[in-house]
Design an enzyme around this catalytic site. Structure first.
Site, PDB file in Angstrom:
ATOM      1  N   PRO A 167       0.706  -1.305   0.040  1.00  0.00           N
ATOM      2  CA  PRO A 167       0.012   0.066   0.227  1.00  0.00           C
ATOM      3  C   PRO A 167       0.867   1.364  -0.055  1.00  0.00           C
ATOM      4  CG  PRO A 167      -0.389  -1.356   1.831  1.00  0.00           C
ATOM      5  CD  PRO A 167       0.609  -2.178   1.221  1.00  0.00           C
ATOM      6  N   THR A 168       0.263   2.246  -0.676  1.00  0.00           N
ATOM      7  CA  THR A 168       0.862   3.759  -0.731  1.00  0.00           C
ATOM      8  C   THR A 168       0.699   4.199   0.698  1.00  0.00           C
ATOM      9  OG1 THR A 168       0.280   3.851  -2.933  1.00  0.00           O
ATOM     10  CG2 THR A 168       0.916   5.932  -1.752  1.00  0.00           C
ATOM     11  N   GLY A 169       1.789   4.764   1.175  1.00  0.00           N
ATOM     12  CA  GLY A 169       1.826   5.532   2.536  1.00  0.00           C
ATOM     13  C   GLY A 169       1.649   4.450   3.525  1.00  0.00           C
ATOM     14  N   CYS A 170       2.516   3.159   3.375  1.00  0.00           N
ATOM     15  CA  CYS A 170       2.341   2.204   4.339  1.00  0.00           C
ATOM     16  C   CYS A 170       3.449   2.450   5.310  1.00  0.00           C
ATOM     17  CB  CYS A 170       2.588   1.132   3.782  1.00  0.00           C
ATOM     18  SG  CYS A 170       2.507  -0.530   4.879  1.00  0.00           S
ATOM     19  N   VAL A 171       3.152   3.046   6.366  1.00  0.00           N
ATOM     20  CA  VAL A 171       4.171   3.652   7.462  1.00  0.00           C
ATOM     21  C   VAL A 171       4.279   2.892   8.722  1.00  0.00           C
ATOM     22  CG1 VAL A 171       4.602   5.882   6.680  1.00  0.00           C
ATOM     23  CG2 VAL A 171       2.743   5.563   7.970  1.00  0.00           C
TER      24      VAL A 171
END
Lengths: 102, 136, 110
Positions: free
Chosen positions: C106-110
């Protein structure tokens, strides 16, 4: 001795299309590709510049790039032809040279 | 304004596929949404082309990211300002843009439009009212 | 690395996400889950199916908090909470569930 001109920038962002049209000669073809295809839609100030060519220059647009940007073929200015990738190759082969307006 | 919350505006001025700016901006917005700031997006000049309906990129071999704008509401990004003069100059109207909505948590999840069509001078006011402006 | 389903080799990136989204099948999901030490239950499938539907509609995998909020809305707070999601997918509901769902990280997986 005709030239195929390609324009790949939006006419609203750069002067490339206007400059290209100003240099195209009778018998030449101007093919709009990538963001250049935005120049093929009607209802904008560009219609005058294209009408000024008086039909001496053929205007064409690459269909896959139109589709990608959601521009319906019904919105194209009168007289604009659509070509597919094979048509692009044919145009390159049938002209004496290709000039890119970046 | 809550403590520490700043007003962020992402300014989109490029068409979607000819350059990587539009996609990069959207990714930064999605990642930045995790920081609970007051985020708005502005679409002017060729940026308005990003929001048009009916995009189909199969034949040019790049990802069609236009559906992702409709997910922004889930990320609490609910203000997409679109400049009317930019639409007019390109022969576009609001009807040529996708329907982008969000569910308002404070109003019984009522569905509301995210796109706000504004004049150039209203857009200037939106810009002047921000703490941080990120340009793409 | 790669996975094997019915004698067919499925290519992945170095982290184990499949490279061609069209390769995904429910059988492959079971194989990936096994490699991740996850036993697929109805709750796991609900999350995986939600992720796939979300990707289909919006062309992104949702961030964890978006996922949890949506699951909470559709399946109730007993499932739609951070703790339970991490019980289902110990290596992170977004990262691990996306891998099993055959989606990109996922994008922005932090």
């Amino acid at each position: 001795m005709a030239t195929l001109h390609t324009v790949n920038k939006s006419p609203f962002a750069t002067q490339s299309l206007l400059s290209c049209l100003g240099h195209a000669k009778a018998g030449d073809t101007v093919l709009l590709i990538e963001d250049g295809v935005y120049g093929a839609a009607g209802g904008t100030g560009l219609a005058d510049a294209v009408a000024g060519l008086g039909g001496a220059v053929t205007l064409a647009v690459l269909a896959p790039d139109l589709k990608a940007r959601g521009i319906d073929e019904g919105r194209l200015m009168d007289g604009v032809k659509t070509v597919d990738y094979a048509g692009f190759v044919d145009l390159a082969a049938s002209h004496d040279r290709t000039q890119a307006w970046l | 304004m809550e403590d520490g919350v700043k007003k962020f505006l992402y300014v989109n001025r490029k068409a979607p596929y000819g350059t990587i700016y539009a996609l990069e901006a959207l990714e930064v917005v999605l990642i930045g949404a995790a920081f609970d700031q007051d985020v708005s997006l502005a679409f002017l000049d060729d940026g308005v082309f990003q929001l048009t309906k009916g995009q189909d990129t199969k034949e040019i071999g790049v990802k069609n990211f236009s559906p992702t704008f409709r997910a922004l509401g889930d990320y609490e990004v609910t203000k997409l300002y679109v400049e009317k003069e930019s639409l007019d100059e390109r022969g576009l109207t609001a009807d040529d843009l996708q329907d982008i909505t969000y569910e308002d948590e404070d109003d019984d999840w009522a569905e509301k439009p995210s796109i706000l069509i504004v004049s150039r001078s209203e857009m200037a006011d939106v810009m002047a009212g921000q703490d941080v402006i990120l340009s793409f | 690395m790669s996975y094997e389903v019915d004698g067919q080799e499925i290519a992945t990136d170095e982290e184990g996400y499949i490279t061609n989204l069209a390769d995904w099948t429910p059988e492959l999901a079971e194989v990936i889950a096994k490699a991740e030490d996850v036993e697929m239950t109805d709750e796991h499938w609900a999350v995986v199916n939600f992720l796939r539907d979300y990707y289909e509609e919006y062309q992104i995998a949702p961030a964890v908090r978006v996922l949890i909020k949506a699951i909470k809305k559709s399946m109730g707070p007993e499932v739609g909470n951070n703790k339970y999601m991490y019980e289902l997918f110990p290596y992170g509901p977004a990262k691990q569930a996306c891998k099993i769902a055959g989606l990109p990280k996922p994008t922005g997986c932090v």
